[in-house]
Write an enzyme that holds these catalytic residues in place. Structure first.
Site, PDB file in Angstrom:
ATOM      1  N   ASP A 141      -3.077  10.371   5.604  1.00 17.16           N
ATOM      2  CA  ASP A 141      -3.495   9.001   5.315  1.00 17.16           C
ATOM      3  C   ASP A 141      -4.547   8.624   6.349  1.00 17.16           C
ATOM      4  O   ASP A 141      -4.224   8.433   7.531  1.00 17.16           O
ATOM      5  CB  ASP A 141      -2.310   8.039   5.407  1.00 17.16           C
ATOM      6  CG  ASP A 141      -1.431   8.073   4.171  1.00 17.16           C
ATOM      7  OD1 ASP A 141      -1.542   9.033   3.388  1.00 17.16           O
ATOM      8  OD2 ASP A 141      -0.610   7.144   4.004  1.00 17.16           O
TER       9      ASP A 141
ATOM     10  N   LYS B 237      -1.915   4.677  -3.715  1.00 20.25           N
ATOM     11  CA  LYS B 237      -0.737   4.432  -2.887  1.00 20.25           C
ATOM     12  C   LYS B 237      -0.749   2.979  -2.447  1.00 20.25           C
ATOM     13  O   LYS B 237      -1.626   2.554  -1.706  1.00 20.25           O
ATOM     14  CB  LYS B 237      -0.712   5.355  -1.672  1.00 20.25           C
ATOM     15  CG  LYS B 237       0.476   5.098  -0.736  1.00 20.25           C
ATOM     16  CD  LYS B 237       0.472   6.047   0.449  1.00 20.25           C
ATOM     17  CE  LYS B 237       1.558   5.685   1.454  1.00 20.25           C
ATOM     18  NZ  LYS B 237       1.551   6.600   2.630  1.00 20.25           N
TER      19      LYS B 237
ATOM     20  N   LYS C 263      -5.329   4.253  -0.687  1.00 20.42           N
ATOM     21  CA  LYS C 263      -4.163   3.543  -0.156  1.00 20.42           C
ATOM     22  C   LYS C 263      -4.585   2.121   0.167  1.00 20.42           C
ATOM     23  O   LYS C 263      -5.611   1.894   0.799  1.00 20.42           O
ATOM     24  CB  LYS C 263      -3.633   4.256   1.087  1.00 20.42           C
ATOM     25  CG  LYS C 263      -2.431   3.578   1.740  1.00 20.42           C
ATOM     26  CD  LYS C 263      -1.929   4.385   2.936  1.00 20.42           C
ATOM     27  CE  LYS C 263      -0.820   3.662   3.678  1.00 20.42           C
ATOM     28  NZ  LYS C 263      -0.324   4.442   4.843  1.00 20.42           N
TER      29      LYS C 263
END
Length: 228
Positions: free
Chosen positions: A96, A185, A157
Site C-alpha cells: 500500500d 480498497k 486505496k
C-alpha cells in the site's frame, strides 16, 4: 447492479489491518491468527512487522501487505523505492503506497507517474495507490486515479485513516473511473457491517480495517435476524 447484502461473503473482502505505531510482536501474531481464523484475504502491517507475519503465515494463502511512505507520502522517491524493495524481500506480497499529494496538488503528473511506475516495476507485486481522498478535490482524485491506472497499480486505496475516513461517494467516484479494471480498497473508519456492505455495493473489492473481527462478529449476530 449492486450485490444483494445477503449474498456478500464479508470475510473475503476484509483486509485485517494493524497500523498502530505501538503494535507489539504479540499483537502482530494475533492479527495474523485472526486472518487465519476468519479466512481474510490479507493482513496490512508496518514494514517492521512483515518478517513476523511471513514466519507466522508460512505457506498459508493470506497476502501480507506492507505500507510504504505511510501515512503522509512525503518521502523522496528513492526512499519509497528502498522501503518497497526491502518490504518485498522481507516477505510482503502486496504494498500500500501513499502517494505524494504535493505532486497531485501542484499538477506534477509526470513526477507522480514516475514514482508509482518505478515502484510497480521494481517490486513486481500488486501495488495499491493510496489517494487520501479526504485531502483531495474530486478533480484531484480523478487525476491521481488516472495516473495510478497508467502507472500499473492493481488497486486504488481511498485513505490511510489518519486524515479522515472513506466514504461511499468516493468509492463510487473511483469505481466510475476504473470501471472494474483494477480493484478498489476502501479504508479508514470502517467499523460496522452496514458500512462494509454499503462500500462493497458501491464498488469496493477490499476493505481495510482494524475492526475486521468485530465486523465478523456483528455479521454472525445479525445473520439469524437479517434486516436487509
Amino acid at each position: 447492479m449492486a450485490i444483494p447484502a445477503n449474498e456478500i461473503d464479508l470475510a473475503r473482502y476484509l483486509e485485517h489491518s494493524l497500523l498502530h505505531p505501538a503494535a507489539t510482536e504479540a499483537q502482530v501474531k494475533e492479527c495474523c491468527e485472526a486472518a487465519v481464523q476468519f479466512d481474510f484475504p490479507a493482513v496490512c502491517l508496518y514494514p517492521t512487522a512483515i518478517k513476523t507475519a511471513r514466519d507466522f503465515l508460512h505457506q498459508r494463502p493470506i497476502q501480507i501487505c506492507s505500507v510504504v511512505g505511510f501515512p503522509a507520502g512525503a518521502h523522496t522517491t528513492a526512499t519509497k523505492l528502498y522501503e518497497a524493495q526491502e518490504a518485498v524481500e522481507n516477505g510482503a506480497t502486496e504494498l500500500d503506497v501513499m502517494l505524494n499529494l504535493a505532486f497531485v496538488k501542484m499538477g506534477e503528473s509526470e513526477k507522480l507517474y514516475q514514482e508509482v511506475a518505478q515502484i510497480v516495476e521494481l517490486t513486481k507485486v500488486p501495488i495499491k495507490g493510496i489517494l487520501e481522498t479526504a485531502l483531495l478535490t474530486d478533480t484531484e482524485k480523478r487525476l491521481a486515479a488516472e495516473i495510478c491506472l497508467d502507472a500499473g497499480v492493481s488497486y486504488l486505496k481511498t485513505s490511510t485513516g489518519w486524515f479522515g475516513g472513506t466514504t461511499v461517494a468516493d468509492v463510487k467516484l473511483l469505481y466510475g473511473i476504473t470501471k472494474g479494471r483494477i480493484g478498489i480498497k476502501a479504508a479508514g473508519g470502517i467499523k460496522t457491517v452496514d458500512q462494509a456492505i454499503a462500500l462493497i455495493q458501491a464498488g469496493a473489492t477490499r476493505l481495510g480495517t482494524s475492526r475486521s473481527i468485530k465486523i465478523m462478529q456483528e455479521r454472525e449476530q445479525v445473520s439469524d435476524n437479517p434486516t436487509w
